[in-house]
Design a protein around this motif. Structure first.
Motif, PDB file in Angstrom:
ATOM      1  N   ASP A  25      22.121 -58.415  15.708  1.00  0.00           N
ATOM      2  CA  ASP A  25      20.910 -59.277  16.195  1.00  0.00           C
ATOM      3  C   ASP A  25      20.149 -59.951  15.385  1.00  0.00           C
ATOM      4  OD1 ASP A  25      19.459 -59.309  18.687  1.00  0.00           O
ATOM      5  OD2 ASP A  25      18.149 -57.617  18.383  1.00  0.00           O
ATOM      6  N   THR A  26      20.204 -59.631  13.967  1.00  0.00           N
ATOM      7  CA  THR A  26      19.574 -60.420  13.176  1.00  0.00           C
ATOM      8  C   THR A  26      20.480 -60.782  11.800  1.00  0.00           C
ATOM      9  OG1 THR A  26      17.518 -60.606  11.736  1.00  0.00           O
ATOM     10  CG2 THR A  26      18.725 -58.610  11.583  1.00  0.00           C
ATOM     11  N   LEU A  85      19.540 -54.191  17.014  1.00  0.00           N
ATOM     12  CA  LEU A  85      19.299 -54.004  15.696  1.00  0.00           C
ATOM     13  C   LEU A  85      19.245 -52.585  15.529  1.00  0.00           C
ATOM     14  CD1 LEU A  85      17.800 -55.468  13.205  1.00  0.00           C
ATOM     15  CD2 LEU A  85      15.638 -55.160  14.473  1.00  0.00           C
ATOM     16  N   GLU A 237       8.710 -61.994  15.417  1.00  0.00           N
ATOM     17  CA  GLU A 237       9.530 -61.066  15.347  1.00  0.00           C
ATOM     18  C   GLU A 237      10.635 -61.293  14.500  1.00  0.00           C
ATOM     19  OE1 GLU A 237      13.515 -59.804  18.123  1.00  0.00           O
ATOM     20  OE2 GLU A 237      11.512 -58.943  19.029  1.00  0.00           O
ATOM     21  N   ALA A 238      11.255 -62.670  14.322  1.00  0.00           N
ATOM     22  CA  ALA A 238      11.917 -63.074  13.226  1.00  0.00           C
ATOM     23  C   ALA A 238      11.450 -63.004  11.732  1.00  0.00           C
ATOM     24  CB  ALA A 238      12.428 -64.430  13.436  1.00  0.00           C
ATOM     25  N   LEU A 241      11.154 -59.140  10.862  1.00  0.00           N
ATOM     26  CA  LEU A 241      12.297 -58.506  10.433  1.00  0.00           C
ATOM     27  C   LEU A 241      13.013 -59.146   8.962  1.00  0.00           C
ATOM     28  CD1 LEU A 241      14.709 -58.858  13.980  1.00  0.00           C
ATOM     29  CD2 LEU A 241      13.495 -56.798  12.476  1.00  0.00           C
ATOM     30  N   GLN A 261      16.487 -66.916   7.831  1.00  0.00           N
ATOM     31  CA  GLN A 261      15.240 -65.996   7.543  1.00  0.00           C
ATOM     32  C   GLN A 261      14.503 -66.448   6.202  1.00  0.00           C
ATOM     33  OE1 GLN A 261      17.130 -62.108   7.438  1.00  0.00           O
ATOM     34  NE2 GLN A 261      16.110 -61.571   9.328  1.00  0.00           N
TER      35      GLN A 261
END
Length: 465
Positions: A25-26, A85, A237-238, A241, A261
């Motif tokens: 998910d990330t 996640l 959210e990004a 994380l 990121q």
């Protein structure tokens, strides 16, 4: 990052292979895939693309201290799995974590704009939050002091707390500069530890501390910055994380942040970046991102220079930014207060060994650098003024060169290190001092130049005597 595959047995080579794709998910999730014999068939950061033979496989995710795994069956058709996640714990009450609570978010939103101590828009907020119901919670366990150690939080009346909801908050208007966060009572080990804080003009520093099974855990805190008066506005959210991935990487000393990121983090403190509105600017996230970038084997110093130059007008004097400047060309900084990140402190110590004065002689930054304690990602040290008078911890068991001085005796630590080298190499101390220059001794012992210079002077005096 591409996955790596392990050699398969001859029997497995004869079986048909099918495409196997795993999409976390990330992008900063570490993924590993093992077969029925528990042999690893693929691993990597982010998406895994490989081929496997039909069978049962175990997919494991690791992200920011959390681990999640599942068993999957692969048949003769192409296999694709999208992984949710892992439920990570986080000191800040951000969404999609295992520890978010609505009451804690409401407390953060309120007290990041409103002071619990005196009046005015708060330039510092500390939120202590219980991460699990049932754990013992002391809402007044933390204390905020000035750089010299005098309390500035007004004691228990300066805090607001709701023990039932499991949170305690302090916020107030403090002058720009360095401060300390510490436990009112020493830790269970009896160590009077302090952690560095910094307040910048025009900004609110937000410190989130989780309460664990044995009390507050400031060593695992999350720190953010927001423009003064805007209060806490959770990053998207990004970015949340990305912050957790970067802090996890700094704890372990490995690069856990993907470029996808990292770049938004580096831009997070730039009003001209066009990626964030003014209420979501966070220069400290840019600093964390810069340190995450330095964990790469070949960090982009040109990009680092851009980050430092873009942040400098907004947080002048910030010691963590000064630490990053030591890696670039130009006039070296002179730092008087300790930086918040332990990685920043190590940069300053290294620079001070090569260029004495980067850490100002006699300053609080120098005292802190002499008494550092390895404890998470934050600059943490043993407070001299709160050490027990008995001195019961002053001597540790030593080797052939005698008792080993404690962290409270930096000169003795350097001298013991040099004598130990001399003993192991069967050389005179003077020869070791010729072979190992001052700068190298600073690097090896993790100390600024002054205690190393005093140690060298003392050793040479003994040799000459």
């Amino acid at each position: 990052m591409s996955s790596s595959e392990q050699p398969r047995s001859a029997a497995a080579e004869r079986r048909p292979e099918v495409p196997f794709v795993v999409i976390p998910d990330t992008p900063s999730v570490l993924v590993s895939v093992t077969d029925e014999a528990m042999k690893e068939v693929a691993h990597g950061m982010g998406t895994i693309e490989t081929t496997v033979t039909p069978g049962i496989y175990r997919i494991e995710q690791r992200f920011a201290g959390a681990v999640a795994s599942q068993l999957v069956e692969v048949g003769t058709a192409a296999f694709t799995a999208r992984l949710p996640l892992p439920r990570i714990p986080a000191p800040a009450p951000v969404e999609r974590t295992a520890t978010t609570q609505a009451a804690h978010r409401e407390a953060t939103l309120r007290w990041s704009r409103e002071s619990t101590h005196r009046r005015g828009r708060p330039s510092l907020m500390v939120l202590l939050r219980n991460l699990r119901r049932g754990w013992r919670f002391d809402p007044y366990a933390l204390q905020i002091t000035a750089g010299g150690g005098a309390a500035v939080d007004g004691g228990e009346p300066g805090w607001r707390a709701d023990p039932q909801q499991g949170w305690a908050a302090w916020s107030g208007r403090l002058a720009p500069g360095g401060y300390r966060l510490r436990l009112r009572e020493p830790t269970g080990e009896g160590l009077p530890l302090a952690q560095a804080l910094w307040v910048s003009e025009g900004w609110t520093t937000l410190v989130f501390v989780g309460n664990g099974p044995y009390g507050p855990q400031p060593q695992d805190a999350t720190v953010e910055m927001a423009p003064l008066g805007t209060g806490w506005r959770p990053a998207d959210e990004a970015l949340n994380l990305a912050r957790e991935a970067a802090l996890s990487g700094l704890r372990q000393g490995i690069d856990l942040t993907s470029d996808r990121q990292l770049f938004p983090m580096l831009d997070s403190g730039r009003p001209d970046s066009g990626r964030l509105d003014s209420g979501r600017l966070d220069p400290f996230l840019g600093i964390v991102g810069a340190h995450a970038m330095l964990l790469d084997r070949a960090p982009d110093l040109r990009r680092l220079d851009e980050v430092v130059q873009s942040l400098a007008p907004h947080i002048p004097g910030h010691p963590d930014l000064a630490a990053l400047r030591t890696l670039l060309d130009g006039t070296p900084p002179q730092v008087t207060s300790p930086p918040m990140l332990a990685a920043s402190c190590q940069l300053l110590i290294r620079a001070d060994g090569a260029d004495p004065g980067v850490i100002k002689d006699g300053s609080m930054a120098e005292s802190v650098a002499e008494h550092l304690v390895g404890r998470g990602v934050w600059t943490t040290w043993l407070e001299e003024e709160r050490r027990p008078a008995s001195g019961s911890r002053s001597v540790l068991a030593g080797g052939p060169t005698g008792p080993r001085p404690s962290v409270a005796d930096p000169v003795g630590r350097v001298q013991a290190y040099v004598r130990e080298i001399a003993h192991l190499a069967d050389k005179p101390v003077e020869e070791v001092l010729r072979d190992v220059p001052r700068e190298e001794l600073c690097r090896r012992t993790g100390l600024p130049h002054r205690p190393v210079d005093r140690a060298i002077e003392g050793l040479r005096g003994v040799e000459e005597g």
